[in-house]
Design a protein around this motif. Structure first.
Motif, PDB file in Angstrom:
ATOM      1  N   THR A 227      -4.197   3.998  -0.777  1.00  0.00           N
ATOM      2  CA  THR A 227      -4.147   4.056   0.859  1.00  0.00           C
ATOM      3  C   THR A 227      -3.426   5.494   0.758  1.00  0.00           C
ATOM      4  O   THR A 227      -2.081   5.431   0.904  1.00  0.00           O
TER       5      THR A 227
ATOM      6  N   THR B 164      -7.522   4.806   5.550  1.00  0.00           N
ATOM      7  CA  THR B 164      -8.424   4.150   4.795  1.00  0.00           C
ATOM      8  C   THR B 164      -8.119   4.349   3.274  1.00  0.00           C
ATOM      9  O   THR B 164      -8.019   5.393   2.703  1.00  0.00           O
ATOM     10  N   PRO B 165      -8.459   3.078   2.575  1.00  0.00           N
ATOM     11  CA  PRO B 165      -8.229   2.944   1.219  1.00  0.00           C
ATOM     12  C   PRO B 165      -9.116   4.107   0.188  1.00  0.00           C
ATOM     13  O   PRO B 165     -10.280   3.873   0.890  1.00  0.00           O
TER      14      PRO B 165
ATOM     15  N   THR C  14       0.740  -1.220  -0.023  1.00  0.00           N
ATOM     16  CA  THR C  14       0.074   0.047   0.038  1.00  0.00           C
ATOM     17  C   THR C  14       0.898   1.229  -0.100  1.00  0.00           C
ATOM     18  O   THR C  14       1.904   1.235   0.532  1.00  0.00           O
TER      19      THR C  14
ATOM     20  N   GLU D 258       0.753   3.955   1.576  1.00  0.00           N
ATOM     21  CA  GLU D 258       0.776   4.344   2.977  1.00  0.00           C
ATOM     22  C   GLU D 258       2.092   3.718   3.637  1.00  0.00           C
ATOM     23  O   GLU D 258       3.014   4.316   4.169  1.00  0.00           O
TER      24      GLU D 258
END
Lengths: 201, 197
Positions: A159, A163-164, A35, A37
């Motif tokens: 993301t 939250t994605p 992800t 993030e």
């Protein structure tokens, strides 16, 4: 050969960008780029460690005896890694849980160790700081690009913080393979190939 | 000889500085880290057992001394008054401890809910104690005055098939929570009374 201060910083962004050009620090590159993030979180952590360990090692370069320099470098790098770990636990615990073991493993990551030995122990504090910041930023960008590619294609979402965010409509068919371990190798391979084509003169 | 002394002095100096920095950083972040661990590790379970609570049970908590051990209790507000307390307990499972959060209604002396927090039981068998809500739901309404038992031991809890040891561990852990609760009941009620004001 002598580089200007600006070049000292920018070489880490393209010409010597750590995971793609130097092909160092690949373990987290493969493991946590699922992800965006995670990727920039890891990048920021590495940048912090790199910049501060470079500065400190450069400041101490004249007093560290060469026979025990590796031990001294590891102590310095490990100290900053633990600083990052504690700060992450205190302020970004969710991210810390996701990055897990890869934060303490920055100690044995080749990038900080390599820069300490090859650069910071031979250059001035300002140059070492710029070198560390440049490479850390390069590493962050590289991880983020890889993670964006993998996450968007594999899950159809991105993301940025916690939250994605879904990017495509319900017709999108996720290609889950890319967030699995083999997908990481294939994406990294494609990136390296792309970098070689772009870098050809 | 001079080189040797130099090496020792420099390494000692660096290590001391590093140790000092880390110790002070640890001391200053300790409180926040504890808070985060509560929020992310125990938070979901504590909120899980207090589904109907109108407050944030993580934020409303107190500590009591139980002999040498300091135990943390989470308070849940039910029907407008703080009458639920959740405490942690553990039972001996098939592969180590099974950690639990047990919530008790202090007015009726009955269990509000239980949830398994940490365990290392076999996936698909013992691990169902955490993943299958029907198993944990059996403890709901049990009275704290008598220990919880599985049917094989003469109790009323249906064990998870193929995981009797884990089921016993959960029942044992819940019973442990009951004994702790009974032992500290006067202090717990005192604390709750203070919260009502």
């Amino acid at each position: 050969m002598a580089k200007t201060l600006v070049q000292e910083f920018t070489k880490g962004l393209w010409a010597e960008i750590p995971p793609f050009r130097l092909v160092l620090g690949l373990c987290p590159t493969l493991a946590i780029t699922n992800t965006l993030e995670n990727a920039y979180g890891m990048g920021v952590a590495v940048t912090f460690v790199l910049a501060f360990s470079n500065i400190l090692i450069s400041a101490l370069r004249k007093i560290i005896p060469s026979k025990v320099r590796i031990v001294a470098f590891i102590v310095v790098i490990a100290t900053f890694v633990i600083v990052v770990e504690l700060v992450m636990q205190a302020y970004t615990y969710a991210l810390f849980l996701k990055l897990g073991i890869f934060i303490p493993l920055i100690v044995v990551n080749c990038i900080p160790m390599g820069r300490a030995e090859a650069f910071a122990s031979k250059n001035s504090i300002v140059r070492s700081a710029l070198d560390g910041l440049g490479r850390g930023l390069g590493y962050t960008i590289a991880l983020s690009v890889l993670a964006t590619f993998r996450q968007v294609i594999a899950t159809g979402a991105i993301t940025i913080y916690e939250t994605p965010i879904t990017l495509f409509g319900p017709a999108f068919e996720p290609f889950r393979f890319l967030v699995e371990a083999p997908g990481a190798f294939i994406c990294l391979g494609l990136m390296l190939g792309l970098m070689n084509i772009l870098g050809k003169k | 000889m001079r080189e040797l002394i130099n090496m020792v002095v420099v390494l000692t100096g660096i290590s001391l500085a590093s140790g000092g920095l880390l110790a002070s950083l640890r001391a200053s972040t300790q409180e926040r880290i504890d808070q985060q661990v509560l929020e992310f590790v125990k938070g979901p379970s504590v909120r899980g057992v207090f589904k109907d609570a109108t407050n944030d049970p993580i934020a409303t908590r107190f500590q009591l001394k139980d002999g040498q051990i300091v135990r943390t209790f989470f308070v849940g507000e039910l029907e407008g008054s703080p009458r639920g307390v959740a405490l942690e307990a553990a039972g001996k499972g098939y592969k180590g401890e099974v950690g639990l959060v047990v919530a008790v209604d202090t007015q009726t002396g009955k269990v509000i809910g239980i949830e398994v927090t940490t365990h290392s039981e076999t996936p698909g068998l013992g691990a169902k104690a955490k993943t299958d809500p029907a198993f944990a739901a059996q403890f709901k309404g049990a009275s704290v005055s008598s220990p919880a038992k599985v049917t094989q031991d003469g109790g009323s809890i249906n064990a998870i098939s193929g995981a009797t040891i884990t089921s016993r561990a959960v029942a044992g852990g819940v019973s442990n929570a009951f004994t702790i609760y009974e032992r500290l009941k006067p202090q717990i009620e005192q604390k709750l009374k203070e919260l009502r004001k």
